[in-house]
Scaffold this motif. Sequence first.
Motif, PDB file in Angstrom:
ATOM      1  N   PRO A 430       0.813  -1.221   0.000  1.00 55.89           N
ATOM      2  CA  PRO A 430       0.000   0.000   0.000  1.00 55.89           C
ATOM      3  C   PRO A 430       0.844   1.268   0.000  1.00 55.89           C
ATOM      4  O   PRO A 430       0.317   2.366  -0.110  1.00 55.89           O
ATOM      5  CB  PRO A 430      -0.812  -0.117   1.288  1.00 55.89           C
ATOM      6  N   ALA A 431       2.158   1.105   0.165  1.00 53.61           N
ATOM      7  CA  ALA A 431       3.106   2.224   0.112  1.00 53.61           C
ATOM      8  C   ALA A 431       2.704   3.328   1.082  1.00 53.61           C
ATOM      9  O   ALA A 431       2.345   3.059   2.227  1.00 53.61           O
ATOM     10  CB  ALA A 431       3.227   2.728  -1.325  1.00 53.61           C
ATOM     11  N   SER A 432       2.744   4.583   0.619  1.00 49.45           N
ATOM     12  CA  SER A 432       2.572   5.713   1.541  1.00 49.45           C
ATOM     13  C   SER A 432       1.142   5.909   2.031  1.00 49.45           C
ATOM     14  O   SER A 432       0.908   6.763   2.888  1.00 49.45           O
ATOM     15  CB  SER A 432       3.069   7.002   0.881  1.00 49.45           C
ATOM     16  N   THR A 433       0.187   5.137   1.526  1.00 48.62           N
ATOM     17  CA  THR A 433      -1.153   5.218   2.102  1.00 48.62           C
ATOM     18  C   THR A 433      -1.161   4.676   3.523  1.00 48.62           C
ATOM     19  O   THR A 433      -2.154   4.819   4.248  1.00 48.62           O
ATOM     20  CB  THR A 433      -2.186   4.452   1.249  1.00 48.62           C
ATOM     21  N   PHE A 434      -0.038   4.057   3.944  1.00 52.01           N
ATOM     22  CA  PHE A 434       0.085   3.576   5.327  1.00 52.01           C
ATOM     23  C   PHE A 434       0.512   4.694   6.284  1.00 52.01           C
ATOM     24  O   PHE A 434       0.334   4.563   7.498  1.00 52.01           O
ATOM     25  CB  PHE A 434       1.103   2.429   5.378  1.00 52.01           C
ATOM     26  N   LYS A 435       1.057   5.788   5.771  1.00 54.28           N
ATOM     27  CA  LYS A 435       1.579   6.852   6.638  1.00 54.28           C
ATOM     28  C   LYS A 435       0.531   7.417   7.608  1.00 54.28           C
ATOM     29  O   LYS A 435       0.858   7.700   8.772  1.00 54.28           O
ATOM     30  CB  LYS A 435       2.181   7.975   5.790  1.00 54.28           C
ATOM     31  N   PRO A 436      -0.726   7.605   7.202  1.00 55.42           N
ATOM     32  CA  PRO A 436      -1.726   8.084   8.170  1.00 55.42           C
ATOM     33  C   PRO A 436      -1.902   7.158   9.372  1.00 55.42           C
ATOM     34  O   PRO A 436      -2.266   7.623  10.461  1.00 55.42           O
ATOM     35  CB  PRO A 436      -3.010   8.173   7.335  1.00 55.42           C
ATOM     36  N   VAL A 437      -1.648   5.860   9.187  1.00 60.77           N
ATOM     37  CA  VAL A 437      -1.748   4.919  10.308  1.00 60.77           C
ATOM     38  C   VAL A 437      -0.661   5.219  11.332  1.00 60.77           C
ATOM     39  O   VAL A 437      -0.892   5.149  12.548  1.00 60.77           O
ATOM     40  CB  VAL A 437      -1.647   3.471   9.800  1.00 60.77           C
ATOM     41  N   ILE A 438       0.529   5.577  10.860  1.00 61.65           N
ATOM     42  CA  ILE A 438       1.631   5.926  11.770  1.00 61.65           C
ATOM     43  C   ILE A 438       1.269   7.170  12.568  1.00 61.65           C
ATOM     44  O   ILE A 438       1.454   7.227  13.794  1.00 61.65           O
ATOM     45  CB  ILE A 438       2.931   6.163  10.978  1.00 61.65           C
ATOM     46  N   LEU A 439       0.742   8.172  11.868  1.00 65.24           N
ATOM     47  CA  LEU A 439       0.336   9.401  12.561  1.00 65.24           C
ATOM     48  C   LEU A 439      -0.788   9.112  13.557  1.00 65.24           C
ATOM     49  O   LEU A 439      -0.771   9.625  14.683  1.00 65.24           O
ATOM     50  CB  LEU A 439      -0.109  10.451  11.549  1.00 65.24           C
ATOM     51  N   ALA A 440      -1.746   8.301  13.165  1.00 62.24           N
ATOM     52  CA  ALA A 440      -2.850   7.954  14.069  1.00 62.24           C
ATOM     53  C   ALA A 440      -2.331   7.294  15.332  1.00 62.24           C
ATOM     54  O   ALA A 440      -2.805   7.573  16.444  1.00 62.24           O
ATOM     55  CB  ALA A 440      -3.849   7.035  13.360  1.00 62.24           C
ATOM     56  N   SER A 441      -1.363   6.399  15.184  1.00 59.66           N
ATOM     57  CA  SER A 441      -0.788   5.723  16.346  1.00 59.66           C
ATOM     58  C   SER A 441      -0.071   6.721  17.249  1.00 59.66           C
ATOM     59  O   SER A 441      -0.183   6.663  18.479  1.00 59.66           O
ATOM     60  CB  SER A 441       0.176   4.631  15.890  1.00 59.66           C
ATOM     61  N   ALA A 442       0.673   7.659  16.648  1.00 59.06           N
ATOM     62  CA  ALA A 442       1.378   8.669  17.438  1.00 59.06           C
ATOM     63  C   ALA A 442       0.403   9.520  18.236  1.00 59.06           C
ATOM     64  O   ALA A 442       0.612   9.796  19.427  1.00 59.06           O
ATOM     65  CB  ALA A 442       2.214   9.557  16.510  1.00 59.06           C
ATOM     66  N   LEU A 443      -0.687   9.925  17.601  1.00 57.54           N
ATOM     67  CA  LEU A 443      -1.685  10.764  18.274  1.00 57.54           C
ATOM     68  C   LEU A 443      -2.419   9.978  19.354  1.00 57.54           C
ATOM     69  O   LEU A 443      -2.685  10.502  20.449  1.00 57.54           O
ATOM     70  CB  LEU A 443      -2.677  11.306  17.242  1.00 57.54           C
ATOM     71  N   GLU A 444      -2.745   8.740  19.053  1.00 56.20           N
ATOM     72  CA  GLU A 444      -3.478   7.904  20.011  1.00 56.20           C
ATOM     73  C   GLU A 444      -2.634   7.596  21.238  1.00 56.20           C
ATOM     74  O   GLU A 444      -3.144   7.531  22.358  1.00 56.20           O
ATOM     75  CB  GLU A 444      -3.915   6.608  19.324  1.00 56.20           C
ATOM     76  N   GLN A 445      -1.331   7.411  21.036  1.00 58.70           N
ATOM     77  CA  GLN A 445      -0.431   7.057  22.132  1.00 58.70           C
ATOM     78  C   GLN A 445       0.128   8.288  22.853  1.00 58.70           C
ATOM     79  O   GLN A 445       0.890   8.143  23.811  1.00 58.70           O
ATOM     80  CB  GLN A 445       0.743   6.231  21.585  1.00 58.70           C
TER      81      GLN A 445
END
Length: 788
Positions: A430-445
């Motif tokens: 999925p390439a860079s469409t995964f980047k929002p998941v990283i940001l979501a994890s950072a915000l959630e944590q």
Amino acid sequence: MGRAEERRARQRGGHRAAPKRRRSAPEAGTAPEAGTASGAGSGAASGATAGGKPAKSLIRRIFTWKKILGTFFGTCLLLIAAFIGLYLYVDIPEGNAAAQQQSNVYKFSDGTILARSGKVNREIVDLSKVPRKVQLTFVAAENKSFYNDVGVDFKGTARGLLNTVAGKGKQGGSTITQQYVKNFYLNQDQTVTRKVKELVIALKVDREKSKDDILAGYINTSYYGRNAYGIQAAAQAYFHVDAEDLKVEQGAYLAALLQAPSQYDWAVATDAGKKLVTERWNYVLDNMVEEGWLPKAKRDAMHFPKIKEPKGAPGLEGQKGYLVELANQQLEKQLMAQQGLTQSQAENAVVEKGWTITLNIDRKKQAALERAVKSQLTSKLDKKKRKVDGDIQAGAVSVDPKTGKIVALYGGQDYYKHYYDNATRRDYQPASTFKPVILASALEQNATTQDGKPIAANTLYDGTSRRPVLDHGSKVGFAPPNEDDVSYDDITVQEAMNKSVNSVFAQMGVDVGMEKVMSTAGRLGMDTKGMQAVPAQTLGSMGASPLEMAGIYATFANHGYKVTPTIIKSAEIQGRSADIPDAVGGSVISRTAADTVTSVLTGVVDDGTAQTSVAGNPSRDGQQVAGKTGTSDENKSAWFTGYTPDLVTSVGLFGEDPKTKAHVSMRGATGLLKPPGRINGGGYPAQIWATYTFGVTDKASFDLNTTQGAAVEPTQTPTWTHTPTQTPSQTPTSEPPTSQSPTQSPSQSPSQSPTKSPTQTPTQTPTSKPPTTPTTEDPLDPDAELGQ
């Protein structure tokens, strides 16, 4: 008065007591008299024991060994008598396998007919037409004792009955005879009644029919996947030969296939599925050697057979086959979960069994999606002029984020021409469409950079290409390049998302913790089983499908409430309805985290890699849009997953060699010969998305609960602080910072005046410096993008 008289007198209420006797030691060898101390003690003990006897005697009177054994044998006799009664009462019914094959009717959400599948692909063959060793592959796979048993595995059947009573449902250890009875005389229902009937009928069938007749019935009635019933249809479907021409290794594959036909179909199996069917294939052949049915030397010389390409079933041309296939798969999954069926049993219970299945597919949206793919992509492909054009595959899934309904789906150019569903395949990155998941994890944590600064939309990171990722000063052995190896100075998270800067999100993943990132991905709906939590995953190097990505982004759009996209609206058979679970579940990330991701992703559209195709689309008409592009390594896949408040759509393009099915580069497709000549996520995928979405949605605005991101108008000047040169996650390795950097939320008051005035609009984020290697868009290249 004797002792007996005295005792009777006391019981009658008399008051005469026995005369006292002088205490004296008993003579050696004699027992103490009743009146002595020893006698009194003994009497007291005897009385205590006597006082406890009524309770013990009651238990002993009720639970005697004679009564227990009598009850046990009585129960056994009753069960035997009941079984004899059942055996005499239950007759072998007429074979109903052909009658069970009925048309499944599939409807659009408005009730109009989409497709009808009902022509049974079966040709009965005599067992003499099947090579003897191929026959034995089925015995080796399912029931090695077949030629010696009485047709029933009593232990396995008892286990199945107990599981059914306990609500577990899964049956264990059926013989070939039992499976034949289930397929030909009964059905796949997991009920006690059906299991008891199966046992009785199997015993009778074993007595009345020869083993060869039973085996012939079994291999001719079983479902092998690919719409193939029976060994003749299966031989044609998988090897393009008749059953009489099957080789032993091919027979072993068909025998292995019965355990999970769809999962084990080599043409569409995942890596895990291929591993499992290979293990099963080896198991079958090894059993044949063990039983003396196959020489070990011949077994050792055998190789896994080459499986032919599948062909679509009649009446399922165009997109119909993809829609029907996904509907069947989701219904089978429900039956497996609710009734405890195995995958093989579930497929047998669904395919052509008389179901009426209404889909969530909206006819108008489906037609619009198909038109968008044709106008923006397939009409431009010409494999006669360019070989690479024949390698391009497109897949797309469109979901209503409020309900989880799949309203449109594009699985490929034609179900007959490309059997593998591009909308559900998960073998491309999925390439860079995964980047929002990283940001979501950072915000959630509530994660921080390694120097303790909260990770937010305006947090600064070093955007240098190939910058080594650090874990508190130590290199982790990962230094990813940015798109076209472009380097940036200090860059905010917002701008890094806009330009899809790999080095920033690689460092962010380590800052958050890759285990936490992958955990967040799993909660959002990605199948993370077997995935390693390593920094390379920040580039979206795992496999994912458009269906998966649509579900993840739908969860963002739905404020963090889990969306599991479903294609089935209802499913009915013979007056019974299947239980279709709610596609929207509970909260898996906070609303603030989800809404912040949405806000940040609006910047990708308005000021980033999707700007040309989406933001500049004349049909947009001011519609708010969030989304993310993605372009994988070597340009083997390109993505755009985006959403409005009411519709989420994920579009993927995949390079696939039509003969070998290998992943190949898409560079130069449609005549994009000017360097770099690649198909980027901001090109055709975003163009397909925009053409489709802006044609079927009404203008709406996001309802966001956040103070961050490009969709939020800043109310105050961002805080700027001087960044220490030793900060690993923010300081450029090539040179020290030359300006101060924003590290706090724009809503906070400034603590220090900036050296130059930052400018920020709802769709832009402040940057301290322009990129060291500027990028420009070529107006002649519709696929040019600023990042990945």
